[in-house]
Scaffold this active site. Structure first.
Site, PDB file in Angstrom:
ATOM      1  CG  MET A 179      -1.877  -1.242   1.229  1.00  0.00           C
ATOM      2  SD  MET A 179      -2.783  -1.514  -0.306  1.00  0.00           S
ATOM      3  CE  MET A 179      -4.110  -0.341  -0.096  1.00  0.00           C
ATOM      4  CG  HIS A 210      -6.189  -1.026  -8.892  1.00  0.00           C
ATOM      5  ND1 HIS A 210      -5.834  -0.173  -7.864  1.00  0.00           N
ATOM      6  CD2 HIS A 210      -7.394  -0.587  -9.334  1.00  0.00           C
ATOM      7  CE1 HIS A 210      -6.776   0.739  -7.715  1.00  0.00           C
ATOM      8  NE2 HIS A 210      -7.733   0.514  -8.586  1.00  0.00           N
TER       9      HIS A 210
END
Ligand code: GRF
Length: 241
Positions: A135, A159
């Protein structure tokens, strides 16, 4: 089977994608082996999954580096080969309108953390770096040092949306709240922007009227676990063809 590529992984969280990839490697379903797993978060669950599979692990504590730089900017050690102006001109992560100070602080702290990642990663001489729920955005400083100078694309990300729709950190949430009737996931290479690199593969699912954010996430993750190993295998086969 094609020659196995050497891959490293970076995770921030629980690592269910990492687990799917580890399992696909150990069952010889894909032509790859994971040689390390690193994290920006020392306690990330994905590191435990890697250790349980006998894979080397390391962590670079991003939060600590950023906090210390905020408290004492002088303490920040920049990599010798880091060029702020060059990285700033290349990057497409933060708009110029954010202002000089903010952009510089971001790039300098990330370069310091990325240098620590590179010190762990580069000795492994990997063919591919797999971002599996990592992240953090990566700056051109890091990307160039992984990709090298031949124009190779060596960093893959997954994603939770059908890019180019819904980039950012909450792909399934954004898809669901928009009222989309189809959701999905995307594997793409990393470039200098956020979730903007060339697409390797996608899978889509229907969103029904009775679906909730919870069930959308569940459907999406189940597809991620299929898509990511498939894309890594495609990469491996193309490399060894
Ligand atoms: C996944 O939804 C992935 O698409 C996103 O972060 C999540 C990671 O989940 N980038 P996990 O750590 O692999 O379980």
């Amino acid at each position: 089977m094609a020659r196995k590529i050497k891959a490293g992984a970076l995770v921030s969280g629980g690592g269910s994608n990492l687990q799917a990839i580890i399992d696909a490697c150990s069952d010889n379903r894909i032509a790859a082996q994971i040689v390390f797993t690193g994290s920006d978060t020392p306690g990330a669950g994905g590191l435990d999954r890697a250790r349980a599979a006998g894979i080397d692990t390391f962590a670079v504590d991003y939060k600590k580096i950023i906090r210390q730089a905020r408290q004492n900017p002088e303490s920040l050690v920049l990599p010798d080969d880091f060029d702020l102006d060059r990285t700033r001109a290349q990057q497409n992560l933060i708009p110029e309108s954010a202002g000089e100070e903010k952009i510089s602080f971001f790039l300098k702290t990330r370069a310091a953390a990325e240098k620590a990642l590179l010190d762990h990663i580069l000795p492994y001489k990997i063919d591919l770096l797999i971002l599996a729920g990592f992240m953090r955005t990566l700056t051109p400083y890091f990307i160039d040092r992984i990709n090298g100078t031949n124009g190779d694309q060596k960093i893959m990300n997954i994603h939770p949306a059908l890019l180019p729709a819904f980039p950012g950190t909450d792909g399934y949430g954004d898809t669901f709240r928009y009222g989309c009737k189809v959701g999905g996931c995307t594997v793409h290479f990393i470039d200098y922007g956020e979730d903007t690199g060339p697409i390797v593969g996608q899978k889509a699912f229907q969103i029904e009227d009775h679906d909730t954010l919870e069930t959308v996430k569940k459907k999406g993750l189940a597809l991620e676990w299929q898509l990511y190993p498939e894309c890594i295998d495609k990469f491996a086969r193309e490399r060894s063809a």
